[in-house]
Motif scaffolding. Structure first.
Motif, PDB file in Angstrom:
ATOM      1  N   GLY A  38      76.261  11.818  11.564  1.00  0.00           N
ATOM      2  CA  GLY A  38      75.592  11.639  10.278  1.00  0.00           C
ATOM      3  C   GLY A  38      74.127  12.011  10.344  1.00  0.00           C
ATOM      4  N   PHE A  39      73.786  12.944  11.228  1.00  0.00           N
ATOM      5  CA  PHE A  39      72.393  13.308  11.451  1.00  0.00           C
ATOM      6  C   PHE A  39      71.896  14.408  10.514  1.00  0.00           C
ATOM      7  N   THR A  40      72.557  14.571   9.382  1.00  0.00           N
ATOM      8  CA  THR A  40      72.156  15.623   8.442  1.00  0.00           C
ATOM      9  C   THR A  40      70.699  15.490   8.024  1.00  0.00           C
ATOM     10  N   GLY A  41      70.189  14.271   7.959  1.00  0.00           N
ATOM     11  CA  GLY A  41      68.774  14.070   7.601  1.00  0.00           C
ATOM     12  C   GLY A  41      67.887  13.835   8.810  1.00  0.00           C
ATOM     13  N   THR A  68      77.081  14.322   4.798  1.00  0.00           N
ATOM     14  CA  THR A  68      77.690  13.115   5.340  1.00  0.00           C
ATOM     15  C   THR A  68      77.287  11.902   4.508  1.00  0.00           C
ATOM     16  N   THR A  69      78.167  10.908   4.484  1.00  0.00           N
ATOM     17  CA  THR A  69      77.937   9.729   3.644  1.00  0.00           C
ATOM     18  C   THR A  69      78.022   8.420   4.412  1.00  0.00           C
ATOM     19  N   GLU A  70      78.693   8.440   5.547  1.00  0.00           N
ATOM     20  CA  GLU A  70      78.864   7.179   6.266  1.00  0.00           C
ATOM     21  C   GLU A  70      77.610   6.842   7.065  1.00  0.00           C
ATOM     22  N   PRO A  71      77.231   5.569   7.039  1.00  0.00           N
ATOM     23  CA  PRO A  71      76.041   5.169   7.786  1.00  0.00           C
ATOM     24  C   PRO A  71      76.156   5.523   9.267  1.00  0.00           C
ATOM     25  N   ILE A  72      75.002   5.686   9.878  1.00  0.00           N
ATOM     26  CA  ILE A  72      74.974   6.027  11.303  1.00  0.00           C
ATOM     27  C   ILE A  72      75.296   4.776  12.108  1.00  0.00           C
ATOM     28  N   PRO A  73      76.161   4.887  13.100  1.00  0.00           N
ATOM     29  CA  PRO A  73      76.480   3.712  13.919  1.00  0.00           C
ATOM     30  C   PRO A  73      75.238   3.052  14.502  1.00  0.00           C
ATOM     31  N   GLN A  74      75.283   1.734  14.587  1.00  0.00           N
ATOM     32  CA  GLN A  74      74.102   0.964  14.997  1.00  0.00           C
ATOM     33  C   GLN A  74      73.601   1.288  16.382  1.00  0.00           C
ATOM     34  N   THR A 123      71.158   4.095  15.777  1.00  0.00           N
ATOM     35  CA  THR A 123      69.916   3.804  15.050  1.00  0.00           C
ATOM     36  C   THR A 123      69.052   2.807  15.809  1.00  0.00           C
ATOM     37  N   LYS A 151      77.333  16.514  11.731  1.00  0.00           N
ATOM     38  CA  LYS A 151      78.634  16.122  11.211  1.00  0.00           C
ATOM     39  C   LYS A 151      79.370  15.143  12.123  1.00  0.00           C
TER      40      LYS A 151
END
Lengths: 465, 446
Positions: free
Chosen positions: A312-315, A105-111, A114, A309
């Motif tokens: 964006g929680f791949t990491g 995934t490349t898109e930032p995680i929604p605020q 986070t 997916k």
């Protein structure tokens, strides 16, 4: 052993499939690659080479290597793709390499998500907010939120849910649960972790080079001819059936009718389905999102899923596994009870900060944010599909998944992968990396920033016009 | 239904899926027993290795006893000195670094997807340079985990079902239980309290808590934890030299658990790699849990040296890397950011301060039990106090302490037959709770 920086002139990157599936014996391969991620996200490669003199005199323990590890043919697929990408970057240091290979995934995680993780982090530095060990099965509110958001209408309850650090870890924990004596079936092609974890657990025979399959695994061919759903009348009974829908890598989503057949097949054979629903939120058509939408599935299926997916929680690492209370071994013992024991012994819960993020994902605002992210990647998928369609290729998947499965009839998928990489500097994934049923196909993943996806597509048009 | 054997009697208790919540958390129980006959069974056989396991994993069992007790005495203030759960809040610098990292994940510049399965390079370097200074551990030999408990099972997956294992007796239950699950053990023998095929190396006051290696048959793998959970003993340099020599002579691999290294107060080694030759025979597993309060955050590491080779010359590191890439996808990137902050100068100072707090707790507990005339071990180099109640059954002592003082401990036999007659008391707790617990024990036992 000493480690040297990779020198392109000493590398032989063979493009033929057989070299990828070559014997993984230390005597043959004296190099070991450790990939290291650079600041640009790219990976560079450090090779460790054993010198023959140190090998002769080197102290060896008397512990035998696990023969199951020796059965594995090569490295896990995705580090191999990363290694190729890194080698390519070294060769063309000024090229703008675009990665549509590993489904990262490349898109930032929604605020909203986070912020919740940041708040939980801060709370851990306070007396009131500090928590130590959490429940191994996951924090109660998160389990409840998963149940109510994804499984409200199908009768899956909070205590059927086990929170994980991602589907990949849970697939291996499920294999540890099942043990070495079960037989398993996979779709062909399929996400490599099912087969590789099975080999590691000792469920398989040796790799058979002529057919590119491991002995004792039942490979269920999924191709355009059968609508990417296996002909179950030709499938031998196995204890476990791994089934991923929407599918990685083909992008195909099984219909309700097909899943009814699958559940019936499992019931008739007394098998357990391990249903991977990591891409369920990508479904656009009227297709099931959970195996438990099928009546009777609770007595035959486990479902594995992931926030990777969607959020964006791949990491960040968070997922879940559903094991219904109704799922029983042949002696009547509940599978969930043994899985609980595995989770308590071989695991210690997902990170509490990740879980706080997961809970925020499942708030109304979080759900909307995840749908937006998924929507963005789906737009990418459409762009990629349109491109290959316009070039006259037979294109599959894409509609219900972030993967586009492009057919290159009669060609070796590693050759196509190499050509695309060499001529367009775009990384894809060769279909044969997912099993022999993937030969002749390329998987293009739709994770990427919009400009990169558009740029990649214009390069494809150049190459194949 | 599960059964707990106390030796003299079998206790039947309802099987519970328990959360390991603290007092302030919600109590939840759900019952999973053998399901009614109207559910259709699959034809998949239960894994025989799971059947071999005797009962629940030890710590959920302690939790469930504690919860039962709390229900019985809803107004009692139960103090948990059972499960080794950290209680002191994280240092601010660490919490803030994780908070900032999390926020950055919302920005294009700061967003990170999949990390390297082996862990963030900076963190691996920081561990090698800070925690293994002068020990020639390379960052490429350090693998970041989501904690020792997960890693021990991944190591068992690596080693496979055919290896033989030795454990200290008593020991942290995950070594044995993961070995049973992987198929390395035979049946459980109720008379001895041991699984067949596992070598139990007795560690008690009579042998200074170090096994008599002359009496120990060869096994492929030797699990060794120092400072030790549950006995609190730290092995001396001489003892570890013996252990490494024993491993070399037998061609064995030591899996050295150094989770409590930060608690060492004297000259005892903090890493197996302080011993010459250890690089050829040992893997070291460690954790941020007890150093940094990361029990819920989940972060640890494993060192697999380049020189560690199987009998055919194949490097163990290569296969372990394959396991990590296939069965794992890296520790949470937010947790790794926290780990890096722990290893900064300021972070290390803050973390040591928490460790000192727990060590002071341990001293208080040691003093309390000693003043009662009890033989007390550990508590100096580890956050565990190992108290001897000669002639007793440890589950009985556990129950009596819980019933009469509302203090949870852990019965020594939960760690193996070598733990019988002992109780483990953890030094993790808020200072006021530790003092209160000490007072209550003094009243009970004086």
């Amino acid at each position: 052993m000493h480690c040297i920086q990779h020198n392109p002139s000493t590398t032989s990157l063979s493009s033929s499939a057989s070299s990828i599936h070559g014997q993984n014996k230390f005597s043959d391969i004296r190099t070991q690659s450790i990939s290291v991620r650079g600041r640009d996200g790219g990976r560079s490669m450090i090779k460790c080479i054993a010198t023959s003199s140190s090998e002769k005199t080197a102290y060896k323990t008397q512990v035998s290597r696990n023969e199951n590890l020796a059965k594995l043919q090569a490295g896990y697929l995705f580090p191999e793709i990363a290694r190729r990408r890194a080698a390519h970057l070294l060769k063309y240091p000024d090229a703008h390499v675009i990665s549509l290979g590993i489904g990262d995934t490349t898109e930032p995680i929604p605020q909203v998500i986070t912020t919740a993780m940041a708040e939980r982090s801060r709370a851990l530095s306070t007396v009131k907010g500090y928590s130590g060990y959490g429940a191994e099965q996951g924090e109660k509110p998160l389990r409840a939120a998963i149940a109510s958001n994804f499984y409200a209408d199908v009768g899956i309850e909070e205590d059927d849910i086990f929170v994980s650090d991602g589907a990949k870890s849970d697939i291996s924990r499920l294999q540890v649960l099942f043990g070495s004596k079960v037989t398993m079936a996979v779709q062909d092609p399929s996400y490599p972790a099912y087969v590789d974890s099975s080999v590691i657990m000792g469920q398989t025979g040796q790799f058979q080079k002529d057919v590119e399959k491991y002995g004792k695994i039942e490979y269920m061919r999924c191709n355009p001819e059968n609508g990417f759903f296996p002909d179950l009348s030709k499938v031998f009974r196995t204890d476990i059936i791994f089934f991923c829908s929407p599918n990685n890598p083909t992008g195909s989503a099984a219909s309700r009718e097909q899943l009814i057949k699958l559940v019936q097949f499992a019931k008739d054979n007394g098998s357990i389905i391990v249903y991977d629903s990591a891409y369920a939120m990508y479904v656009s058509e009227n297709k099931p999102r959970s195996i438990f939408e099928i009546p009777g599935a609770k007595e035959v299926a486990i479902e594995v899923s992931s926030f990777s997916k969607y959020a964006g929680f791949t990491g960040v690492r968070l997922g879940w596994t559903v094991i219904p209370k109704e799922l029983l071994y042949s002696d009547g013992f509940p599978v969930a009870k043994d899985f609980n024991r595995i989770v308590c012994t071989a695991f210690n819960g997902a990170s509490n900060i990740a879980q706080a993020g997961g809970l925020a994902c499942l708030s109304p605002e979080g759900i909307k944010a995840m749908q937006d992210v998924v929507g963005f990647y789906k737009e990418n998928t459409q762009i990629i599909m349109d491109t290959f369609n316009s070039l006259g290729f037979k294109v599959y998947g894409g509609t219900n998944a972030p993967y586009v499965w492009v057919h290159f009839p009669g060609q070796s998928s590693w050759d196509v992968f190499n050509e695309i990489l060499e001529k367009t500097h775009v990384v894809t994934t060769p279909g044969s990396g997912f099993g022999p049923g993937g030969e002749g196909f390329i998987r293009v993943s739709a994770f990427g920033n919009r400009n990169n996806v558009l740029e990649a597509c214009s390069r494809f048009k150049q190459l194949y016009k | 239904m599960y059964k707990i054997s106390t030796g003299s009697s079998i206790m039947h208790c309802p099987a519970l899926l328990e959360s390991r919540s603290r007092l302030k958390a919600q109590m939840e129980t759900s019952v999973v027993s053998a399901a009614p006959d109207y559910f259709t069974r699959t034809r998949v056989s239960r894994n025989v290795n799971m059947e071999k396991l005797q009962n629940n994993y030890l710590f959920p069992e302690i939790s469930s006893r504690e919860l039962e007790h709390m229900k019985k005495y809803p107004h009692a203030k139960v103090i948990s000195l059972g499960i080794g759960d950290t209680t002191e809040p994280l240092p601010e610098i660490v919490a803030l670094s994780m908070a900032n990292y999390a926020r950055c994940l919302s920005t294009p510049e700061g967003y990170k997807g999949y990390g390297l399965e082996q862990g963030n390079k900076e963190l691996r370097k920081a561990i090698a340079e800070t925690l293994y200074k002068d020990l020639q551990i390379k960052d490429t030999e350090v693998f970041i985990s989501d904690g020792s408990q997960s890693e021990i099972s991944r190591l068992q997956l690596l080693l496979g079902s055919k290896v033989t294992i030795a454990v200290q007796d008593p020991s942290f239950p995950a070594y044995i239980d993961s070995g049973v699950i992987m198929g390395q053990a035979g049946e459980f023998d109720h008379a001895s309290g041991r699984y067949q095929k596992i070598e139990y190396m007795k560690c008690g006051p009579e042998n200074n808590f170090f096994p008599d290696l002359h009496e120990t048959p060869r096994t492929d793998i030797i699990f060794f934890c120092s400072p030790n959970n549950p006995t609190g003993q730290a092995a001396s340099r001489e003892q570890l030299e013996q252990l490494v020599e024993f491993a070399q002579e037998n061609g064995s691999i030591i899996v050295y658990d150094s989770a409590y290294a930060a608690f060492v107060s004297d000259e005892s080694p903090r890493s197996i790699y302080e011993i010459p030759g250890a690089r050829k025979v040992a893997i070291e597993v460690s954790s941020f849990s007890k150093i940094a309060g990361f029990t819920g955050v989940r972060l640890g590491w494993t060192v697999v040296p380049d020189e560690l080779l199987y009998s055919d010359g194949f490097p163990v590191l290569h296969d372990f890397n394959r396991i990590i890439c296939t069965c794992f996808n890296g520790a949470s990137n937010v947790a790794q950011a926290g780990g890096l902050a722990c290893l900064s100068t300021e972070g290390l100072a803050a973390v040591h301060s928490a460790v000192d707090h727990y060590k002071e707790n341990a001293r208080i507990l040691v003093d309390s039990f000693t003043s009662l005339g009890l033989r007390v071990y550990g508590g100096v180099n580890a956050p565990y106090v190992w108290v001897h109640f000669p002639g007793s059954k440890s589950w009985d002592v556990f129950s009596e302490i819980l019933e009469k003082t509302h203090v949870t401990t852990v019965p020594g036999s939960g760690f193996g037959p070598g733990g019988e007659e002992f109780i483990r008391v953890t030094a993790f707790g808020r200072r006021d709770n530790i003092l209160e617990a000490s007072r209550r024990m003094k009243s009970l036992l004086s």
